[in-house]
Motif scaffolding. Structure first.
Motif, PDB file in Angstrom:
ATOM      1  N   ARG A 268       0.932  -1.249   0.068  1.00 49.71           N
ATOM      2  CA  ARG A 268       0.105  -0.037  -0.244  1.00 49.71           C
ATOM      3  C   ARG A 268       0.820   1.321   0.157  1.00 49.71           C
ATOM      4  N   SER A 271       0.514   4.459  -2.559  1.00 52.92           N
ATOM      5  CA  SER A 271      -0.718   4.365  -3.054  1.00 52.92           C
ATOM      6  C   SER A 271      -1.877   5.375  -2.377  1.00 52.92           C
ATOM      7  N   SER A 272      -2.979   5.602  -2.966  1.00 52.46           N
ATOM      8  CA  SER A 272      -4.051   6.400  -2.539  1.00 52.46           C
ATOM      9  C   SER A 272      -4.895   5.452  -1.168  1.00 52.46           C
ATOM     10  N   ASP A 273      -4.503   4.383  -1.092  1.00 51.12           N
ATOM     11  CA  ASP A 273      -5.211   3.465  -0.232  1.00 51.12           C
ATOM     12  C   ASP A 273      -4.386   3.612   1.140  1.00 51.12           C
ATOM     13  N   ASP A 289      -4.240  -2.706  -6.709  1.00 54.35           N
ATOM     14  CA  ASP A 289      -4.668  -2.068  -8.128  1.00 54.35           C
ATOM     15  C   ASP A 289      -3.434  -1.287  -8.235  1.00 54.35           C
ATOM     16  N   GLY A 291      -3.064   1.142 -10.392  1.00 55.03           N
ATOM     17  CA  GLY A 291      -3.252   2.231 -10.764  1.00 55.03           C
ATOM     18  C   GLY A 291      -3.643   3.340  -9.774  1.00 55.03           C
ATOM     19  N   ARG A 292      -3.375   2.729  -8.454  1.00 54.41           N
ATOM     20  CA  ARG A 292      -3.765   3.365  -7.366  1.00 54.41           C
ATOM     21  C   ARG A 292      -2.647   3.919  -6.752  1.00 54.41           C
ATOM     22  N   PHE A 293      -1.312   3.847  -7.345  1.00 57.35           N
ATOM     23  CA  PHE A 293      -0.288   4.253  -7.012  1.00 57.35           C
ATOM     24  C   PHE A 293       0.351   5.542  -7.830  1.00 57.35           C
ATOM     25  N   GLY A 294       0.734   6.491  -6.910  1.00 55.75           N
ATOM     26  CA  GLY A 294       1.520   7.832  -7.224  1.00 55.75           C
ATOM     27  C   GLY A 294       3.027   7.912  -7.777  1.00 55.75           C
TER      28      GLY A 294
END
Length: 441
Positions: A268, A271-273, A289, A291-294
């Protein structure tokens, strides 16, 4: 079928930076029901060591990152040689003879002129006779891939749309003068022939990816989906690269970090999570996911692993820690109540030893001067053992009635006298395990 790979070099131990790459590729493969390949990048015979190959496998198994098959690049040198011959025949591969000093001077001259420090392709103008003379003088040259000077574009799984002008990049060296095949071409050949569909790696590989895309296309392969994760920094944003040697997975294991704590954080981080402790690998896979990483640099603090480790240990039944409890010296008949008492009060399994020593040997009483008479009276009221789960409640009730003390003034001095500590496990659970009551002496 989705196929990913983790391709470590066996030149040292895996660290947290490597793990981030391995885990992301593993989770992508498992979520898609695909294949995860462990590929040992051992084309450097001098630096590659078999002990590190074994260590990589041990670390992966410790974490539960089980590979579907293992490949070794040292077994595939003939495949890389064929690819090199193909590139030569296409006119995309050329030999260059500049020394490191000469290349450095060229770069400095270009920078002074305000130009990008890109290899000038001087070797393309050498005649066959000049090449022979240079080989006689300097030995074999390096082999460079001739880039097409056009924009290289791809949609990155983390960074989004990427566009790089190939003319701003030096023609990459794919084979050294001593014949060693470098990662750039070996990886392309492997990814193509092994059907790798997804490649996740660090953002420091973006330019490398651009050149590899052209090599893949030149060799007639299909480009995988690329994603480049952010690089880790220290907790204050400082570069982590100099500390990675102290963040090897085997060192974290020695410090008592639990695999699920490490995996939960790394799956995590960035990521945005929110980072949340997961109970098993299935939960990690289900919630992953890419795609949820920056793209921003990601702060990593090794201290964050210990609260997660403690929380994970609290969730485990005795069966999962029985070996550690036994190693701490706890007799088998006391293992269950001991674990029930200790689990809430440890950070790592190494802490079990201290709790058992307290139970076995007792503790130096911590008694304030004003509490000495109270403790003496209380100890006199302590019944003969063995104690059980109700002993603490009955005893403190008797002490309360005899002394008039209550609340913190009652319980805290008794805890300190019996354990030498101001806080710790529930005394009702700890008292039956105390083999020695030193305050009684």
């Amino acid at each position: 079928m989705t196929t990913t790979r983790f391709a470590p070099s066996p030149t040292g131990y895996i660290h947290v930076g490597n793990l981030r790459t391995a885990l992301m590729n593993y989770l992508i493969a498992r979520k898609a029901g695909g294949t995860f390949i462990l590929r040992i990048d051992d084309t450097d015979p001098e630096r590659s060591k078999e002990e590190y190959v074994d260590a990589i496998k041990q670390d992966m198994e410790w974490l539960g990152l089980h590979w579907d098959r293992i490949e070794r690049q040292s077994d595939r040198l003939d495949r890389y040689a064929e690819a090199a011959d193909k590139l030569r025949d296409m006119g995309r591969f050329y030999e260059a003879f500049e020394t490191p000093t000469e290349l450095d001077l060229k770069r400095k001259k270009q920078l002074n002129m305000g130009k990008p420090p890109v290899y000038d392709r001087a070797a393309l103008n050498l005649s066959d006779a000049e090449k022979e003379a240079l080989r006689a003088e300097r030995g074999n040259g390096v082999w460079r891939f001739k880039l097409d000077h056009e924009r290289i574009e791809w949609n990155d799984g983390i960074l989004g749309g990427i566009s790089i002008d190939a003319s701003s990049v030096s023609d990459p060296v794919l084979i050294r003068g001593d014949g060693q095949v470098l990662y750039t071409i070996a990886s392309v050949v492997d990814d193509t022939e092994m059907g790798v569909t997804d490649v996740v790696r660090g953002s420091d590989h973006v330019t490398n990816t651009a050149t590899q895309i052209q090599i893949i296309e030149a060799l007639g392969g299909t480009c995988p989906r690329f994603a480049h994760h952010s690089l880790l920094t220290g907790p204050q944003g400082e570069a982590l690269s100099k500390r990675l040697g102290t963040l090897a997975l085997r060192d974290l294991r020695e410090q008592g970090v639990q695999p699920m704590a490490l995996l939960s954080l790394m799956a995590r981080l960035g990521s945005s999570d929110p980072v949340e402790l997961r109970s098993d690998m299935a939960e990690l896979i289900d919630g992953f996911d890419i795609g949820r990483f920056g793209a921003a640099p990601t702060k990593f603090d090794v201290q964050d692993l210990f609260p997660l480790t403690a929380k994970h240990l609290q969730s485990l039944p005795l069966a999962d820690v029985a070996d550690a409890v036994a190693e701490a010296g706890v007799p088998a008949d006391l293992a269950e109540p001991f674990w029930a008492m200790a689990r809430e009060n440890i950070t790592t399994l190494a802490d079990l030893k201290g709790w058992w020593e307290l139970c076995r040997d007792g503790a130096e009483p911590l008694i304030a001067d004003e509490d000495r008479d109270f403790i003496a009276e209380a100890i006199a009221l302590l019944p003969e053992g063995p104690f059980d789960g109700e002993t603490w409640g009955k005893w403190t009730s008797a002490v309360k009635e005899a002394t008039g003390r209550k609340g913190k003034g009652l319980f805290m001095p008794l805890r300190k006298a019996l354990t030498g500590m101001e806080r710790g496990p529930e005394m009702a659970a700890l008292l039956p395990l105390l083999q020695v009551i030193r305050a009684k002496a």
